[in-house]
Scaffold this motif. Structure first.
Motif, PDB file in Angstrom:
ATOM      1  N   UNK A 326      -0.270   0.055  11.657  1.00 42.85           N
ATOM      2  CA  UNK A 326      -0.547   0.202  12.874  1.00 42.85           C
ATOM      3  C   UNK A 326      -0.177   1.508  13.611  1.00 42.85           C
ATOM      4  N   UNK A 327      -1.137   1.908  14.321  1.00 42.35           N
ATOM      5  CA  UNK A 327      -1.016   3.136  14.918  1.00 42.35           C
ATOM      6  C   UNK A 327       0.110   2.956  16.263  1.00 42.35           C
ATOM      7  N   UNK A 331      -2.979   0.415  21.837  1.00 43.69           N
ATOM      8  CA  UNK A 331      -3.086  -0.958  22.320  1.00 43.69           C
ATOM      9  C   UNK A 331      -4.369  -1.530  21.785  1.00 43.69           C
ATOM     10  N   UNK A 332      -4.352  -2.930  21.815  1.00 43.91           N
ATOM     11  CA  UNK A 332      -5.587  -3.523  21.237  1.00 43.91           C
ATOM     12  C   UNK A 332      -5.805  -4.716  22.139  1.00 43.91           C
ATOM     13  N   UNK A 333      -6.993  -4.901  22.442  1.00 39.46           N
ATOM     14  CA  UNK A 333      -7.391  -6.139  23.095  1.00 39.46           C
ATOM     15  C   UNK A 333      -8.509  -6.735  21.986  1.00 39.46           C
ATOM     16  N   UNK A 334      -8.544  -8.042  21.436  1.00 38.54           N
ATOM     17  CA  UNK A 334      -9.444  -8.518  20.627  1.00 38.54           C
ATOM     18  C   UNK A 334      -9.902  -9.839  21.211  1.00 38.54           C
ATOM     19  N   UNK A 335     -11.043 -10.042  21.473  1.00 44.14           N
ATOM     20  CA  UNK A 335     -11.659 -11.390  21.725  1.00 44.14           C
ATOM     21  C   UNK A 335     -12.958 -11.619  22.143  1.00 44.14           C
ATOM     22  N   UNK A 336     -13.349 -12.377  23.083  1.00 47.14           N
ATOM     23  CA  UNK A 336     -14.798 -12.862  23.380  1.00 47.14           C
ATOM     24  C   UNK A 336     -14.828 -12.219  24.829  1.00 47.14           C
ATOM     25  N   UNK A 360      -1.652   7.670  24.374  1.00 43.61           N
ATOM     26  CA  UNK A 360      -2.118   6.241  24.285  1.00 43.61           C
ATOM     27  C   UNK A 360      -3.683   6.188  23.908  1.00 43.61           C
ATOM     28  N   UNK A 361      -3.812   4.923  23.150  1.00 43.83           N
ATOM     29  CA  UNK A 361      -5.160   4.712  23.064  1.00 43.83           C
ATOM     30  C   UNK A 361      -5.581   3.226  23.407  1.00 43.83           C
ATOM     31  N   UNK A 362      -6.649   2.865  23.687  1.00 47.43           N
ATOM     32  CA  UNK A 362      -6.704   1.350  23.650  1.00 47.43           C
ATOM     33  C   UNK A 362      -8.088   0.928  23.224  1.00 47.43           C
ATOM     34  N   UNK A 363      -8.000   0.061  22.344  1.00 42.13           N
ATOM     35  CA  UNK A 363      -9.253  -0.353  21.465  1.00 42.13           C
ATOM     36  C   UNK A 363      -9.503  -1.888  22.024  1.00 42.13           C
ATOM     37  N   UNK A 364     -10.644  -1.772  22.493  1.00 45.08           N
ATOM     38  CA  UNK A 364     -11.666  -3.160  23.183  1.00 45.08           C
ATOM     39  C   UNK A 364     -12.386  -3.570  21.763  1.00 45.08           C
ATOM     40  N   UNK A 424      -3.043  -2.066  15.070  1.00 46.14           N
ATOM     41  CA  UNK A 424      -2.433  -2.104  16.486  1.00 46.14           C
ATOM     42  C   UNK A 424      -1.022  -2.031  16.653  1.00 46.14           C
ATOM     43  N   UNK A 425      -0.361  -1.451  17.610  1.00 40.78           N
ATOM     44  CA  UNK A 425       1.025  -1.384  17.732  1.00 40.78           C
ATOM     45  C   UNK A 425       1.280  -2.689  18.650  1.00 40.78           C
TER      46      UNK A 425
END
Length: 566
Positions: A326-327, A331-336, A360-364, A424-425
């Motif tokens: 994990x980086x 931050x990660x958001x994973x879903x529908x 900081x990074x955000x992955x959707x 993800x962290x």
């Protein structure tokens, strides 16, 4: 034991989580035999085909709730057209009971100033079973439910003293719209499933042959179970991982319906759920959130037993055991993707995170878009990200430095769920509406620290192993994310605790063990109705193996044990 598994809009058609838990249940309880009775919601679901079925599934019966066809009983069954005078009178009497039960205000009050009518639930139940008995004896109800007499009866019920607020204003078009919805909701009453005949090749037998009915929801799926209990005394088990009544309320809000039609539909589904909860031998909500809904609708606490959904932990084992992956700034958001997930609040929260922690990074990471409107919402979120991070969106930074990335699960950036969580962290859930948070449990299996909004069953699932903030509060969401990004030791501790909790409570194994015990418990209190033919040890109570003619008679285990001359 022979189980009648009752589903609506799910197994064996669905390949999502709604179908997987049933598939895991059937496969995990292989010594038991299953007959599947499936109600389908739309043509797309049926066109997608069925999941491969294990050998302990004896047969499948299906019926559509979406077609305009006014008979779903199959070839050779009466269609319910042309009731004679006696049956017309029976129909009107039963429908009057049901309509007055639906329209009657509850004693606790629904906001009306008028006195509440007595016996609303009892009248609803009397009408429901009266219609079911008529359909069983004389054919389907579809034509009768579209007759002029239905509108007259419904209009009188809406205007009766003690009717609930909102229904008195119903016009003839409102009543016609409601009866159209009602015909489809009551279609299971007219099915040819209520007999004690063995099924043909590839079909399930009648519900009179099963030892236990297990409904996967308390809506239309449970109706055949109610009738099996009434006609044959078959015990009914109801499992709800998402509250069907709540889903009906939300769907009615979004549908283009008038206020009186919404009021009538809400009352009908509320009465149906209450009757299911009263008649079920046992209710197994999947979480405390569903349990509270059931209690509010009249379920007896003594017959409630929480059984958490079972999920496959093995696929996440490698990620969960690797604490160094994990980086640390991701931050990660994973879903529908859908508005209820509130990605707008997440993006505003991340803007605050980015101001205080520039790396900081955000992955959707979104599941492939299939739902109507999801693509438009995703495009809106992309546009908002461009507004909040204009320099990065314009390409001012090198490739890979954009702080927000929109990725599709299964694509090159996120080929699998395991790899998405591994990178993800911190995993973030920003929803404003949530039932059982499956993605949160997956993150816990992966030993990831989480930040979640306090909705649905989130607090119950997390149990102190992650940070929880109020929904629709980007500032609180940002502060919680920053707290974990800045404290790697705390992230590791919370992640390890989360994984231990998930492995204890949310695995397939614990789910199967719970239902294995519940099946045997319910059957031990039920009549011995037939000889065992499966040859599987303990598939039936011991009393059914005792030689003698009494073994074929409907006597209870307690009665047989207490009578030495039986």
């Amino acid at each position: 034991m022979r189980i009648g598994l009752l589903t609506e809009g799910g197994y064996p058609h669905a390949a999502g989580e709604s179908g997987l838990w049933c598939d895991r249940l059937v496969r995990g309880l292989a010594p038991h035999e299953f007959d599947l009775y499936a109600l389908s919601r739309d043509a797309r679901q049926e066109a997608a085909g069925r999941l491969p079925l294990p050998p302990n599934v004896r047969g499948v019966r299906t019926a559509p709730l979406w077609t305009p066809e006014d008979d779903t009983r199959g070839p050779g069954r009466a269609r319910g057209r042309g009731y004679g005078r006696r049956d017309r009178r029976r129909f009107e009497d039963a429908f009057r009971e049901l309509a007055e039960g639906v329209c009657a205000a509850d004693p606790a009050g629904d906001g009306t100033d008028r006195p509440a009518a007595d016996g609303g639930p009892e009248r609803f139940a009397a009408g429901l079973y009266g219609l079911a008995e008529l359909a069983r004896e004389s054919g389907g109800l579809a034509a009768a439910l579209r007759s002029e007499s239905v509108v007259r009866v419904l209009e009188a019920a809406c205007r009766a003293p003690g009717a609930r607020r909102g229904v008195a204003a119903a016009t003839v078009p409102d009543q016609l719209a409601f009866t159209e919805q009602l015909e489809r909701a009551l279609r299971p009453l007219s099915l040819g499933w209520y007999d004690e005949e063995a099924g043909l090749d590839g079909t399930a037998g009648g519900l009179g042959l099963v030892d236990l009915c297990h409904a996967a929801s308390a809506g239309a799926a449970a109706l055949p179970g109610l009738l099996a209990k009434r006609f044959f005394g078959t015990p009914l088990l109801v499992t709800e991982y998402g509250v069907q009544l709540r889903a009906h309320y939300l769907a009615a809000t979004d549908a283009p319906l008038t206020t009186p039609v919404r009021a009538l539909l809400a009352a009908f589904h509320g009465r149906l759920a209450g009757e299911v909860y009263r008649q079920a031998a046992l209710l197994t909500p999947g979480n405390a959130h569903a349990r509270r809904w059931q209690e509010k609708c009249g379920a007896d606490r003594a017959r409630l037993r929480t059984v958490h959904p079972g999920m496959d932990a093995e696929r996440f084992a490698e990620v969960g055991e690797d604490e160094e992956s994990g980086d640390p700034a991701t931050l990660s958001w994973i879903g529908r993707v859908e508005p209820a997930k509130d990605l707008v609040a997440l993006l505003h929260a991340f803007a605050e995170v980015r101001r205080q922690q520039p790396d900081a990074r955000l992955r959707i990471v979104a599941a492939p878009v299939t739902e109507p409107g999801a693509a438009a919402y995703l495009a809106h979120c992309r546009g908002l990200a461009e507004q909040l991070f204009p320099d990065e969106a314009a390409g001012a930074h090198a490739i890979g430095e954009n702080p927000v990335s929109f990725e599709e699960l299964g694509g090159p950036e996120a080929p699998s769920l395991e790899e998405a969580y591994a990178a993800s962290a911190v995993v973030v859930l920003s929803s404003v509406v949530e039932g059982f948070p499956v993605g949160l449990v997956e993150a816990m299996f992966c030993a990831r620290a989480t930040v979640s909004t306090d909705v649905g069953a989130v607090v119950e699932v997390i149990g102190g192993t992650g940070l929880v903030v109020p929904p629709r509060n980007p500032k609180a969401l940002a502060d919680a994310c920053l707290a974990l990004l800045r404290d790697p030791d705390r992230r590791y501790r919370l992640g390890a605790a989360a994984r231990a909790r998930a492995l204890e409570l949310f695995t397939v194994e614990q789910n199967l063990a719970a239902f294995r015990g519940i099946y045997l418990e319910l059957l031990s209190h039920s009549p011995v109705r037939r000889r065992t033919t499966s040859g599987v040890p303990f598939a039936h109570p011991a009393e059914s193996h005792v030689p003698g003619s009494w073994a074929d008679q409907p006597v209870t285990a307690a009665a047989g044990a207490g009578d030495p001359d039986a």
